[in-house]
Motif scaffolding. Structure first.
Motif, PDB file in Angstrom:
ATOM      1  N   SER A 117      39.345 -22.886  22.804  1.00  0.00           N
ATOM      2  CA  SER A 117      39.645 -21.568  22.243  1.00  0.00           C
ATOM      3  C   SER A 117      41.062 -21.131  22.580  1.00  0.00           C
ATOM      4  O   SER A 117      41.685 -21.630  23.512  1.00  0.00           O
ATOM      5  N   GLY A 118      41.571 -20.190  21.784  1.00  0.00           N
ATOM      6  CA  GLY A 118      42.915 -19.666  22.009  1.00  0.00           C
ATOM      7  C   GLY A 118      43.881 -20.085  20.909  1.00  0.00           C
ATOM      8  O   GLY A 118      43.476 -20.598  19.864  1.00  0.00           O
ATOM      9  N   TYR A 119      45.167 -19.884  21.205  1.00  0.00           N
ATOM     10  CA  TYR A 119      46.230 -20.047  20.213  1.00  0.00           C
ATOM     11  C   TYR A 119      46.865 -21.442  20.304  1.00  0.00           C
ATOM     12  O   TYR A 119      47.001 -21.988  21.395  1.00  0.00           O
ATOM     13  N   GLY A 120      47.276 -21.990  19.174  1.00  0.00           N
ATOM     14  CA  GLY A 120      48.010 -23.257  19.237  1.00  0.00           C
ATOM     15  C   GLY A 120      47.938 -24.053  17.950  1.00  0.00           C
ATOM     16  O   GLY A 120      47.516 -23.541  16.913  1.00  0.00           O
ATOM     17  N   ASN A 121      48.366 -25.291  18.043  1.00  0.00           N
ATOM     18  CA  ASN A 121      48.280 -26.213  16.904  1.00  0.00           C
ATOM     19  C   ASN A 121      46.830 -26.637  16.689  1.00  0.00           C
ATOM     20  O   ASN A 121      45.976 -26.387  17.525  1.00  0.00           O
ATOM     21  N   ALA A 122      46.598 -27.364  15.585  1.00  0.00           N
ATOM     22  CA  ALA A 122      45.248 -27.852  15.328  1.00  0.00           C
ATOM     23  C   ALA A 122      44.877 -28.917  16.354  1.00  0.00           C
ATOM     24  O   ALA A 122      45.733 -29.664  16.834  1.00  0.00           O
ATOM     25  N   ARG A 123      43.612 -28.974  16.683  1.00  0.00           N
ATOM     26  CA  ARG A 123      43.090 -29.985  17.608  1.00  0.00           C
ATOM     27  C   ARG A 123      43.347 -31.403  17.119  1.00  0.00           C
ATOM     28  O   ARG A 123      43.377 -32.346  17.893  1.00  0.00           O
ATOM     29  N   ILE A 124      43.534 -31.564  15.804  1.00  0.00           N
ATOM     30  CA  ILE A 124      43.743 -32.898  15.238  1.00  0.00           C
ATOM     31  C   ILE A 124      45.197 -33.364  15.349  1.00  0.00           C
ATOM     32  O   ILE A 124      45.496 -34.511  15.037  1.00  0.00           O
ATOM     33  N   SER A 125      46.096 -32.494  15.820  1.00  0.00           N
ATOM     34  CA  SER A 125      47.539 -32.835  15.878  1.00  0.00           C
ATOM     35  C   SER A 125      47.853 -34.179  16.538  1.00  0.00           C
ATOM     36  O   SER A 125      48.708 -34.912  16.038  1.00  0.00           O
ATOM     37  N   GLY A 142      31.632 -16.796  19.240  1.00  0.00           N
ATOM     38  CA  GLY A 142      31.561 -15.383  18.884  1.00  0.00           C
ATOM     39  C   GLY A 142      32.404 -14.438  19.727  1.00  0.00           C
ATOM     40  O   GLY A 142      32.663 -13.323  19.317  1.00  0.00           O
ATOM     41  N   SER A 143      32.836 -14.848  20.907  1.00  0.00           N
ATOM     42  CA  SER A 143      33.565 -13.885  21.735  1.00  0.00           C
ATOM     43  C   SER A 143      35.047 -14.229  21.867  1.00  0.00           C
ATOM     44  O   SER A 143      35.422 -15.309  22.312  1.00  0.00           O
ATOM     45  N   SER A 144      35.898 -13.274  21.474  1.00  0.00           N
ATOM     46  CA  SER A 144      37.334 -13.530  21.523  1.00  0.00           C
ATOM     47  C   SER A 144      38.007 -12.756  22.648  1.00  0.00           C
ATOM     48  O   SER A 144      39.211 -12.825  22.819  1.00  0.00           O
ATOM     49  N   SER A 145      37.216 -11.994  23.454  1.00  0.00           N
ATOM     50  CA  SER A 145      37.858 -11.067  24.390  1.00  0.00           C
ATOM     51  C   SER A 145      38.690 -11.773  25.470  1.00  0.00           C
ATOM     52  O   SER A 145      39.760 -11.300  25.833  1.00  0.00           O
ATOM     53  N   CYS A 160      38.631  -7.707  18.696  1.00  0.00           N
ATOM     54  CA  CYS A 160      37.355  -8.352  19.039  1.00  0.00           C
ATOM     55  C   CYS A 160      36.208  -7.803  18.198  1.00  0.00           C
ATOM     56  O   CYS A 160      35.392  -8.573  17.679  1.00  0.00           O
ATOM     57  N   ASP A 161      36.163  -6.485  18.055  1.00  0.00           N
ATOM     58  CA  ASP A 161      35.067  -5.870  17.295  1.00  0.00           C
ATOM     59  C   ASP A 161      35.071  -6.333  15.848  1.00  0.00           C
ATOM     60  O   ASP A 161      34.019  -6.659  15.289  1.00  0.00           O
ATOM     61  N   ARG A 162      36.248  -6.355  15.262  1.00  0.00           N
ATOM     62  CA  ARG A 162      36.313  -6.721  13.840  1.00  0.00           C
ATOM     63  C   ARG A 162      35.988  -8.194  13.611  1.00  0.00           C
ATOM     64  O   ARG A 162      35.335  -8.540  12.626  1.00  0.00           O
ATOM     65  N   MET A 163      36.419  -9.037  14.539  1.00  0.00           N
ATOM     66  CA  MET A 163      36.104 -10.467  14.402  1.00  0.00           C
ATOM     67  C   MET A 163      34.603 -10.704  14.596  1.00  0.00           C
ATOM     68  O   MET A 163      33.995 -11.516  13.917  1.00  0.00           O
ATOM     69  N   GLU A 164      34.028  -9.965  15.539  1.00  0.00           N
ATOM     70  CA  GLU A 164      32.599 -10.109  15.792  1.00  0.00           C
ATOM     71  C   GLU A 164      31.777  -9.672  14.577  1.00  0.00           C
ATOM     72  O   GLU A 164      30.803 -10.325  14.193  1.00  0.00           O
ATOM     73  N   LYS A 165      32.203  -8.575  13.968  1.00  0.00           N
ATOM     74  CA  LYS A 165      31.519  -8.064  12.781  1.00  0.00           C
ATOM     75  C   LYS A 165      31.591  -9.082  11.640  1.00  0.00           C
ATOM     76  O   LYS A 165      30.614  -9.331  10.942  1.00  0.00           O
ATOM     77  N   TYR A 166      32.754  -9.677  11.496  1.00  0.00           N
ATOM     78  CA  TYR A 166      32.936 -10.679  10.438  1.00  0.00           C
ATOM     79  C   TYR A 166      32.048 -11.906  10.710  1.00  0.00           C
ATOM     80  O   TYR A 166      31.382 -12.425   9.825  1.00  0.00           O
ATOM     81  N   ALA A 197      18.402 -19.326  15.462  1.00  0.00           N
ATOM     82  CA  ALA A 197      18.253 -19.180  16.915  1.00  0.00           C
ATOM     83  C   ALA A 197      19.576 -18.733  17.546  1.00  0.00           C
ATOM     84  O   ALA A 197      20.623 -18.777  16.909  1.00  0.00           O
ATOM     85  N   SER A 198      19.495 -18.316  18.810  1.00  0.00           N
ATOM     86  CA  SER A 198      20.699 -17.739  19.417  1.00  0.00           C
ATOM     87  C   SER A 198      21.678 -18.808  19.922  1.00  0.00           C
ATOM     88  O   SER A 198      22.836 -18.512  20.179  1.00  0.00           O
ATOM     89  N   ASP A 199      21.201 -20.052  20.044  1.00  0.00           N
ATOM     90  CA  ASP A 199      22.105 -21.051  20.633  1.00  0.00           C
ATOM     91  C   ASP A 199      22.805 -21.963  19.613  1.00  0.00           C
ATOM     92  O   ASP A 199      23.277 -23.047  19.973  1.00  0.00           O
ATOM     93  N   VAL A 200      22.906 -21.547  18.348  1.00  0.00           N
ATOM     94  CA  VAL A 200      23.670 -22.355  17.381  1.00  0.00           C
ATOM     95  C   VAL A 200      25.127 -22.445  17.851  1.00  0.00           C
ATOM     96  O   VAL A 200      25.596 -21.604  18.609  1.00  0.00           O
ATOM     97  N   SER A 201      25.814 -23.486  17.391  1.00  0.00           N
ATOM     98  CA  SER A 201      27.221 -23.663  17.761  1.00  0.00           C
ATOM     99  C   SER A 201      28.101 -23.102  16.645  1.00  0.00           C
ATOM    100  O   SER A 201      28.029 -23.583  15.514  1.00  0.00           O
ATOM    101  N   THR A 202      28.899 -22.105  16.982  1.00  0.00           N
ATOM    102  CA  THR A 202      29.758 -21.526  15.949  1.00  0.00           C
ATOM    103  C   THR A 202      31.188 -21.382  16.455  1.00  0.00           C
ATOM    104  O   THR A 202      31.422 -21.244  17.659  1.00  0.00           O
ATOM    105  N   ALA A 203      32.110 -21.431  15.523  1.00  0.00           N
ATOM    106  CA  ALA A 203      33.517 -21.174  15.871  1.00  0.00           C
ATOM    107  C   ALA A 203      34.164 -20.465  14.695  1.00  0.00           C
ATOM    108  O   ALA A 203      33.791 -20.677  13.540  1.00  0.00           O
ATOM    109  N   LEU A 204      35.091 -19.590  15.006  1.00  0.00           N
ATOM    110  CA  LEU A 204      35.879 -18.938  13.960  1.00  0.00           C
ATOM    111  C   LEU A 204      37.334 -19.351  14.183  1.00  0.00           C
ATOM    112  O   LEU A 204      37.884 -19.149  15.265  1.00  0.00           O
TER     113      LEU A 204
END
Ligand SMILES: C=C1C[C@]23C[C@H]1CC[C@H]2[C@@]12CCC[C@@](C)(C(=O)O1)[C@H]2[C@@H]3C(=O)O
Ligand SMILES: O=C(O)CCC(=O)C(=O)O
Ligand SMILES: [Fe+2]
Length: 340
Positions: A117-125, A142-145, A160-166, A197-204
């Motif tokens: 997580s965080g800022y940077g180039n793509a993981r595939i670089s 889900g958490s960007s804080s 954080c709130d707006r990203m969570e809502k999205y 379920a609550s443990d799905v793997s998600t990323a934004l």
């Protein structure tokens, strides 16, 4: 800590590869960003004659149409998805606010090798010798804080709130699409329990492609397939291309529609009936491109297995976690690595 983050933590990428450059100081294409062959040519736009289908989620035939699109393209535009416009617009405002910050401020949240997580180039670089005309910001689980606080120590809440809502909206669409897709494949109730379920793997993933002085020789995001069941993409400008039958097809945005495409997990689960399309992004000369990609996958210890028992399994079983490890090492060869 989030288990998806742990899965990525087990496969660090080197810090040297993820330091972004400051694009505002580039009046021409630096050699580091200049890809040898012309990346695209305007004559290559086949999208007028051939493009991904537009599917209405309210259409009674939606499930059939989605299955067909997953077979033929692995991608479609989704309209009438029911996401309130203000939720998308507010998230987009935050994404633009983030990328327009001075480089030093964004660098405070630079992705460390032991985190996805965080800022940077793509993981595939690291898999490409040239750099991409691109900056990204990844939110895992889900958490960007944690990262947003590094950038805005006092003023992170709105972001954080707006990203969570999205993300909540994305989640409900992803659950629905996955249920439909797995039903078509005849996957058992037992194997479908994780949806919702609550443990799905998600990323934004927030993506930014600045205006580029020579877009024909630059790459926004290099060709790849996604590590997901579905990826749901919001973008208002052109640049995305999907590889089909030897050609790169432009996917131009469609007003108020999302772009949905399948990832490697759907390809495995469907025993190669559905594709996981190779895609890339080329930057534009006069328009900046912003996009938000939501990646949706099963919990990290879920076993992905090919569903079609009437034919020979084309892939061996893998857990989500194990496949993330394979993809971090083998990248484009990951699916053939698990082929039987
Ligand atoms: C949950 C995911 C999915 C990731 C890794 C991790 C966080 C960010 C995603 C992306 C986003 C950009 C393209 C990609 C190829 C990349 O480099 O980072 C994606 C990758 C994948 O689909 O494998
Ligand atoms: O920006 C886009 O349209 C595509 C982004 C993408 O492919 C990704 O984040 O995996
Ligand atoms: Fe992608």
């Amino acid at each position: 800590m989030n288990t998806l983050n742990e899965a990525y933590k087990a496969h660090p990428i080197t810090l040297g590869d993820i330091i972004p450059i400051d694009f505002s100081s580039s009046p021409s294409l630096p050699d580091s960003h200049s890809w040898s062959e012309p990346v695209h040519d305007d004559d290559d736009d086949f999208s007028a004659t051939s493009s991904i289908p537009i599917i209405d989620l309210k259409d009674p035939n939606a499930q059939k149409l989605i299955a067909l699109a997953c077979e033929n393209w692995g991608a479609f535009h989704l309209k009438n998805h029911g996401i309130p416009l203000d939720v998308t617009e507010e998230a987009e405002q935050e994404l633009q606010r983030l990328f327009s910050l001075p480089a030093e401020q964004k660098m405070k949240a630079l992705r460390s090798p032991d985190s996805a997580s965080g800022y940077g180039n793509a993981r595939i670089s690291p898999f490409f010798s040239k750099a991409m005309w691109y900056e990204g910001f990844t939110i895992i689980g889900g958490s960007s804080s944690h990262d947003a606080k590094k950038i805005w120590p006092h003023d992170y809440q709105t972001f954080c709130d707006r990203m969570e809502k999205y993300e909540k909206q994305m989640r409900s669409i992803a659950d629905r699409l996955t249920d439909m897709m797995m039903e078509v494949l005849g996957i058992s109730e037992e194997k479908r329990k994780w949806v919702g379920a609550s443990d799905v793997s998600t990323a934004l993933q927030l993506n930014f492609y600045p205006c580029c002085p020579e877009p024909n020789r630059a790459m926004g995001l290099a060709p790849h397939t996604d590590t997901s069941i579905f990826t749901i993409l919001h973008a208002k400008s052109s640049g995305l291309q999907i590889f089909k039958e030897g050609k790169w097809i432009h996917v131009h945005p469609h007003p108020n529609a999302l772009i949905v495409h399948t990832g490697d997990f759907t390809r495995i689960m469907s025993n190669a009936r559905f594709c996981s399309p190779l895609h890339r992004v080329v930057p534009n000369q006069d328009t900046e491109r912003y996009s938000m990609a939501y990646f949706y996958s099963p919990p990290t210890d879920y076993v992905i297995s090919p569903s079609d028992l009437n034919s020979v399994a084309r892939f061996r079983d893998v857990t989500v976690k194990e496949y993330i490890g394979i993809k971090s090492q083998k990248f484009a060869d990951s699916l053939s690595f698990i082929s039987t």
